[in-house]
Design a protein around this motif. Structure first.
Motif, short mmCIF file in Angstrom:
data_model
loop_
_atom_site.label_atom_id
_atom_site.label_comp_id
_atom_site.label_asym_id
_atom_site.label_seq_id
_atom_site.Cartn_x
_atom_site.Cartn_y
_atom_site.Cartn_z
N ARG A 1 1.02 -1.21 0.09
CA ARG A 1 -0.18 0.05 -0.11
C ARG A 1 0.88 1.29 0.09
O ARG A 1 0.53 2.26 -0.69
CB ARG A 1 -0.83 0.24 1.35
N ARG A 2 2.12 1.20 0.91
CA ARG A 2 2.88 2.43 0.69
C ARG A 2 3.62 2.65 -0.51
O ARG A 2 3.65 3.72 -1.02
CB ARG A 2 4.10 2.29 1.96
N VAL B 1 4.57 5.82 -5.51
CA VAL B 1 4.60 5.88 -6.93
C VAL B 1 3.45 6.73 -7.75
O VAL B 1 3.65 7.56 -8.34
CB VAL B 1 4.68 4.59 -7.66
N HIS B 2 2.27 6.67 -7.07
CA HIS B 2 1.13 7.48 -7.56
C HIS B 2 1.36 8.76 -7.23
O HIS B 2 1.10 9.71 -8.23
CB HIS B 2 -0.08 6.94 -6.85
N SER B 3 1.73 9.28 -5.90
CA SER B 3 2.05 10.66 -5.80
C SER B 3 3.08 11.32 -6.09
O SER B 3 3.04 12.53 -6.36
CB SER B 3 1.83 10.75 -4.04
N LYS B 4 4.17 10.47 -6.24
CA LYS B 4 5.57 11.06 -6.60
C LYS B 4 5.67 11.52 -8.14
O LYS B 4 6.48 12.46 -8.48
CB LYS B 4 6.87 10.30 -6.03
N LEU B 5 5.10 10.59 -8.90
CA LEU B 5 5.38 10.60 -10.34
C LEU B 5 4.51 11.61 -11.15
O LEU B 5 3.37 11.36 -11.03
CB LEU B 5 5.29 9.09 -11.11
N CYS C 1 1.51 5.06 -17.72
CA CYS C 1 1.01 3.84 -16.93
C CYS C 1 1.81 2.67 -16.90
O CYS C 1 2.26 2.05 -15.73
CB CYS C 1 -0.29 3.21 -17.37
N LYS C 2 2.81 2.54 -18.09
CA LYS C 2 3.82 1.57 -18.09
C LYS C 2 5.21 1.84 -17.16
O LYS C 2 5.66 1.11 -16.59
CB LYS C 2 4.33 1.35 -19.49
N GLY C 3 5.48 3.20 -17.14
CA GLY C 3 6.38 3.66 -16.08
C GLY C 3 5.86 3.63 -14.86
O GLY C 3 6.71 2.98 -13.83
N HIS C 4 4.90 3.67 -14.33
CA HIS C 4 4.42 3.57 -13.35
C HIS C 4 4.42 2.06 -12.72
O HIS C 4 4.90 1.63 -11.49
CB HIS C 4 2.93 3.95 -12.85
N ALA C 5 4.06 1.20 -13.77
CA ALA C 5 3.83 -0.26 -13.50
C ALA C 5 5.37 -0.87 -13.16
O ALA C 5 5.47 -1.81 -12.13
CB ALA C 5 3.29 -1.09 -14.70
N ASN D 1 -3.89 4.61 -8.40
CA ASN D 1 -4.00 4.67 -7.12
C ASN D 1 -5.02 3.46 -6.44
O ASN D 1 -5.73 4.06 -5.63
CB ASN D 1 -4.07 5.88 -6.34
N GLN D 2 -5.10 2.55 -7.03
CA GLN D 2 -6.01 1.51 -6.72
C GLN D 2 -5.33 0.21 -6.09
O GLN D 2 -4.18 -0.23 -6.80
CB GLN D 2 -6.92 1.08 -7.98
#
Length: 510
Positions: free
Chosen positions: A380-381, A386-390, A412-416, A464-465
């Motif tokens: 969860r952290r 990743v969601h909040s910083k990128l 999305c691929k970078g986040h993943a 952020n799911q």
């Protein structure tokens, strides 16, 4: 005798350029596969189209010798780029240079993409060394290889992120195929078929292309006439048609996504370019049936459609043509000692594009994990970080966790890939998932992550799911972004683009 030697040389050139052409198609397929993986979340921020300057000419004055050919590149009749090929002979072989420029659009954002390739070959066009460079904005992906005996020394990346792998070769790179007469249709008649062996730089394996000779065809392109040999090339589910001249050089090519390449001169190749149609919206899927207004709240969805090779698990099941997606229930507590390493080692080790052993990613993972023992909380952290910083920004390139972290931006691929790398560095088995998800009434190609917490659980750092809503439909699972995984990724282009028809039958809100 001289005529026979000359004919064999031309045949070898045809073989080389057919193989080289397929590699170009595969590189483009992989690139477009990743380009498609944007989420509509990015569209909500409506990134503006930047005004570009003049289209660059790629090293036009770099070489003044050698056999140089230019091509126009079209997508759906829009001229979106160009390609340059050049062969420079030297005492023991050839230097083959290829440069591709593409102007692409995704989510209203325009980016220039350049693919530069260099091959050193012997007199028979057997590759001895190569360098492939994909440049998109500030992102650059470099792959190099050198043949030493029966091994290929393959390197991806540069500097601290460089990864090197030794690959055993069972045959030379671009080795001559047997049955030249079948390939050329000489003595075998129309529709002669054969197989062409080549080394797939993406799959890191020896692969086979099915080649069918369609016959001779007279072409007229840009007021010039050509007598050509037409071939159909099939690699897995990717198909293209190629017209070559008697010297073995490509005149015209037609392949997936409406791509077309035609012989030209430099002046006409580089002028009057335009940007492609928006690749994300162009390939979105409008479902039939019921309409879902709040997809983020969906815990169950039933859809109908023909989806090839659909991965099935506790979240995703299939009954006939119906697909049932049920959002997972998260465990309350999961400990590191509950992980069975022997079964999950592939999802804990660093992979291409998932650089979980990079010092910067290890340091970040330790910071996120801290002293937390419950891996559910660690996940969860990591998702929240990743969601909040990128920064949510389209990046038209092949994904890399360390590149995404250095940029602190990505789609999305970078986040993943970054989330997957962080979780692996925390000792949590994880993988990248490619599929589609519903936003604003349409399914878009997307990438997210799954982690093992007693069972595989989905998470989407872009949205952020944790877990993902039930409109996320998984098409592929990737433990790495090169090798066999890259071969799978081409299925996004070969199997799904333009072929998916879905109907929403039922759904449940939370």
């Amino acid at each position: 005798m001289e005529s026979k030697k000359c004919s064999v040389f031309y045949i070898r050139r045809i073989l080389y350029f057919l193989k080289s052409h397929v590699l170009y198609v595969l590189l483009t397929a992989l690139l477009f596969s990743w380009i498609l993986l944007f989420n509509i979340y990015l569209a909500s921020s409506n990134p503006s189209s930047e005004t570009k300057g003049a289209f660059p000419v790629l090293d036009v004055k770099e070489e003044n010798k050698g056999d140089e050919i230019w091509f126009k590149i079209y997508m759906d009749d829009k001229k979106i780029g160009y390609k340059r090929e050049q062969i420079i002979g030297f005492e023991s072989g050839f230097l083959v240079k290829e440069q591709v420029f593409l102007r692409l659009k995704a989510l209203n954002s325009e980016q220039d993409v350049v693919i530069k390739s260099r091959y050193v070959t012997d007199k028979d066009f057997i590759i001895k060394a190569f360098r492939v460079n994909i440049i998109s904005g500030v992102v650059q992906v470099v792959a190099t290889g050198t043949v030493e005996g029966n091994e290929l020394i393959f390197t991806l990346g540069e500097g601290s992120g460089k990864k090197t792998k030794r690959i055993a070769l069972t045959s030379p790179l671009h080795s001559e195929a047997t049955g030249f007469s079948h390939l050329l249709g000489i003595g075998a008649g129309k529709n002669a078929e054969t197989e062409l062996r080549f080394f797939n730089l993406l799959g890191l394996t020896a692969d086979v292309i099915k080649v069918r000779y369609e016959g001779k065809e007279h072409l007229k392109i840009n007021e010039k006439s050509y007598d050509s040999l037409k071939f159909t090339l099939e690699y897995g589910n990717l198909r293209s048609q190629v017209w070559v001249d008697q010297a073995g050089r490509v005149i015209k090519e037609e392949s997936m996504m409406g791509l077309r390449m035609e012989r030209s001169d430099m002046e006409h190749a580089i002028k009057d370019l335009t940007v492609s149609e928006d690749l994300v919206f162009k390939n979105a899927i409008v479902p039939k049936g019921k309409r879902i207004s709040q997809p983020e709240r969906i815990t169950f969805m039933k859809i109908r459609g023909e989806v090839k090779g659909l991965p099935l698990d506790n979240r995703q099941k299939k009954f006939g043509r119906d697909i049932l997606i049920t959002q997972e229930t998260l465990p309350v507590y999961f400990r590191p000692e509950d992980i069975i390493l022997s079964d999950l080692k592939d999802y804990l080790t660093p992979g291409t594009g998932i650089e979980s052993d990079h010092p910067k990613i290890i340091e970040l993972a330790q910071k996120i994990k801290g002293k937390e023992e419950n891996l559910v909380n660690v996940v969860r952290r990591a998702v929240n970080y990743v969601h909040s910083k990128l920064e949510k920004r389209p990046v038209l390139s092949i994904a890399s966790a360390i590149e995404t972290l250095n940029l602190m931006a990505g789609d999305c691929k970078g986040h993943a890939v970054l989330l997957t790398a962080i979780l692996r560095a925390c000792g949590i088995p994880s993988k990248v998932v490619v599929g589609i998800t519903l936003q604003d009434g349409m399914f878009y190609y997307h990438a997210w992550t799954e982690a093992y917490l007693g069972g595989w659980v989905s998470m989407d750092a872009t949205l952020n799911q944790f877990p993902c809503d039930a409109t996320h439909i998984k098409l592929l699972e990737l433990s790495s972004l090169l090798g066999q995984e890259a071969r799978q990724l081409s299925r996004i282009v070969g199997d799904y683009l333009g072929n998916l028809s879905l109907e929403i039958l039922d759904f449940t809100y939370d």
